[in-house]
Scaffold this active site. Sequence first.
Site: not given
Length: 926
Positions: A162-163, A166, A173
């Site tokens: 998830h990170e 980014h 998000d």
Amino acid sequence: MWGQGTIMGVFRSLIFLLSFQLLHVAKGSIVWLNESGYEDLVVAINPRVPEDANIISNTMTMIKDASNYLFEATKHRFFFKSVKIILPKTWSKNNYLRLKTESYDKADVIIADPYLKYGDEPYTLQYGGCGKKGRYIHFTPNFMLDNSLVKVYGERGRVFVHEWAHLRWGVFDEYNNNAPFYVSENAGVQATRCSAGVTGKPVFQNCIGNQCETRECQYDGQLYEAGCAFVPELNQNSKSSIMYMQYLPSVAEFCDKDTHNYEAPNMQNKICNYKSTWETIMESDDFLNSSIVTGLKPPFETTFQLLQTQDRAVSLVLDVSGSMAASNRITNLRNAAEVFIIQIIELGSWVGIVTFTSSATERSPLVQITSDSSRQRLVQYLPTTASGGTNICAGIEKGLQIITERIGTTYGSEIVLLTDGEDTGVSVCRERVRESGAIIHTIALGPSAASELEEFSNMTGGLKLYAVDVDVPSKLTEAFSEITAGSGDISEQSIQLESKEQTVPSSGWINDTVTIDNTVGNDTFFVFSWSINQPLFFLRDPKGKEYRSSDFTIDTSNLKTARLGISGTAEVGDWHYYIQNVHTAAQVISVTVTSRAASSDIPPVTVHAYMEVANIAPNPIVVYAEVSQGFLPVLGATVIATIENDVTAVSLPLYDTGTGADMTKNDGVYSSYFTSLSGDGRYNLKVSAQGRKKNVRLGHRQNRALYVPGYIENGKIQMNAPRPEVADEEIQANLGSFSRISTSSIKLDNVPTGFPPCKITDLDAYIENETVVLTWTAPGGDLDSGKADHYVIKSSANLLVLRDEFDNAASVDSSHLIPQEFGSSETLIFKPENLVIENGTVIYIAIRAVDDTNLISDTSNIAKATWFIPPKASVPSDEGNASGGVNITLIVAVVAGCVVLTCIIISSTVCILQTQKKRRDPAIRM
């Protein structure tokens, strides 16, 4: 949409973009994609983290798991191939490898304690636009060690992916902690999520002490009551999305074009113009330069190297060729290098000095900085004269040689290379530099420094600095002051509090203040310099104690500098300095103030300045300044950027308002576009950040990982403990007035011209009295400067029509509205044509701004207004109405605005139709 003539500039813009990217690598990340496998991912552990072998093993497990999950999530396209973990030098020595060009400051992942007691949420620092790489991922040691946190964030490997999305691909998000629910097009209340197929229910948890109970959420006239949370079913059919809730076992994909929820008021929709995360990833360089890998698992296991930080070893490689004798350069060089040795370089570091003309000379071998006397001895070897030619490679080779003679290798060492001249032989030592494993920081002095100079910094991850010629050393001092240790121990680093120069007429004064806040004060130095004759000066501390010229160390040679070191920890407060030019003619006088942290337990306020190219046509420059304390953003500061070259200097205010160039409001990143480019070449950036105690405060990181409130399994609700929150009193405890300076530079070729108004990003809409009320912040005429000429406003019942077919949508009359200056508040009220406002009515609105040369901005965020009667809405009582006994017809309306591309906020309004006295509930927005 662009006006006439803009297309002709696209080719130049592309050339500019390419040349800029060759010269600027954000934060110096060394990750590269090798046939679908990411190599040289760097994880760094903060020196303040206590030694714990479990952090290392858990980090390895996390990234191994993440590699498999990433491979599945990207449809067999990416995985993690090799990772380097940097251990602090304070940890036990165990024959770990030396660093080369890796460092804590350039790490992709940082493991460090939060500044405050609570705050284990993983996050990625992002402040570029959609598709722009982030700065770093932050995990706390507690997150890496406490397995109970898996219950609220998910498995660590899933969180890492998830990170990583980014950081690497610039996606955002798909949840929104500030707007967890919204009114959908079908006139129902939905959770902010992607995909919309994720099932669950809204739950309200009420806790008193350790006792908690749950119940169904109630309407309070504005969607669900505050504190209501969406609790998902643990077992789902939906496979997406990783950017919403990777916690769920079924989630193994990013939302794509088919599953994307474009209605959700989240950052992905706001920043990426309603594109799904997978569409954004598909546009990345990584995706375009990769292919699908056959097999069910990654073709390689992730490998790890353990590296350990060593004592700093720095070689000053200084140009003393004939051109350095001009414009007071050699004197300014000696002054600035003296500041570096006495005030900047950290205790325990090794420093040597090399000078070069057409050949190189060792002036001092590496010596360790252990005391003030060792600093003073080293200063004696700085050069005072200049003559001869320029051979940069000879200087580099000699600088590497003196490092090898002392520590046996050049791995992890640093060279500070300063030159003002051209050298056609730079390419000769390019490969030698690459193989050395040393970091080269370059300082270009004046307009004629070798154009290839920055290649060394790009190749090794060093700083690229530039100083214009002035009569005093302040510009060079600013450059040297940026070259601090990259170990992550901020308590050791010198911090610039003040740096200014001013031409003072005869008998004129400089009277000003610099603030020493309670996070700094150790090793504080005041340095005054002048171009002709010594001025009259004195300094007064916050308690009224005065320091006269007799208290300063005044250089007896030709350096024209006075230095005062404050014993112990400097008094907190405003220090006033008074300088009078007693010479018969005007002269330039400069002031430099540096300090270090007052305590290793409290991180100092810091500012870091950057310039980057925006990924919007015609590729303007964006100036950023990140102001923070520890890992928390500092809000409410006054931040001014000064950008200069050898032709001109421009002052530019930076904003943290979420408008113009600033992506997110109140994230501690202050931004503006820089449009006053005066041609190709190098530009120096200096940022001054000032904070006054009554105005500044600390904030929370905006981009925090989703704290899962609980889950539903077999019909039973299982709630997690509420998210720990920090009291305002605790977050404000150590923040007061402060002064900070930071510098950076870039080199530009084929700079663009002709800028349209910037995109409007905070358009808000709501319905009132059968009219639509629009509010937004005015853009500039040239991006965020000046004012636009007029607006083009469109409306539609279909959001995607405004995004994809703006010109074909229904027009809203705004001919009477005259745009104001950038940053002003704009308002427009209109009555929709051919639309009856009733329960379930939805209308979308978007704006483009046009300048006086017919250049047109990008389409704004698309605001949504909804007239909605919530089910089971409570009816206000008539009691107390002055018209007593009158029957009241009540209609409750929620107006949702700023959907998707707004400042993350949905506006909604609950209205009660007028009584005979026009009584109604006030508009309520979320």
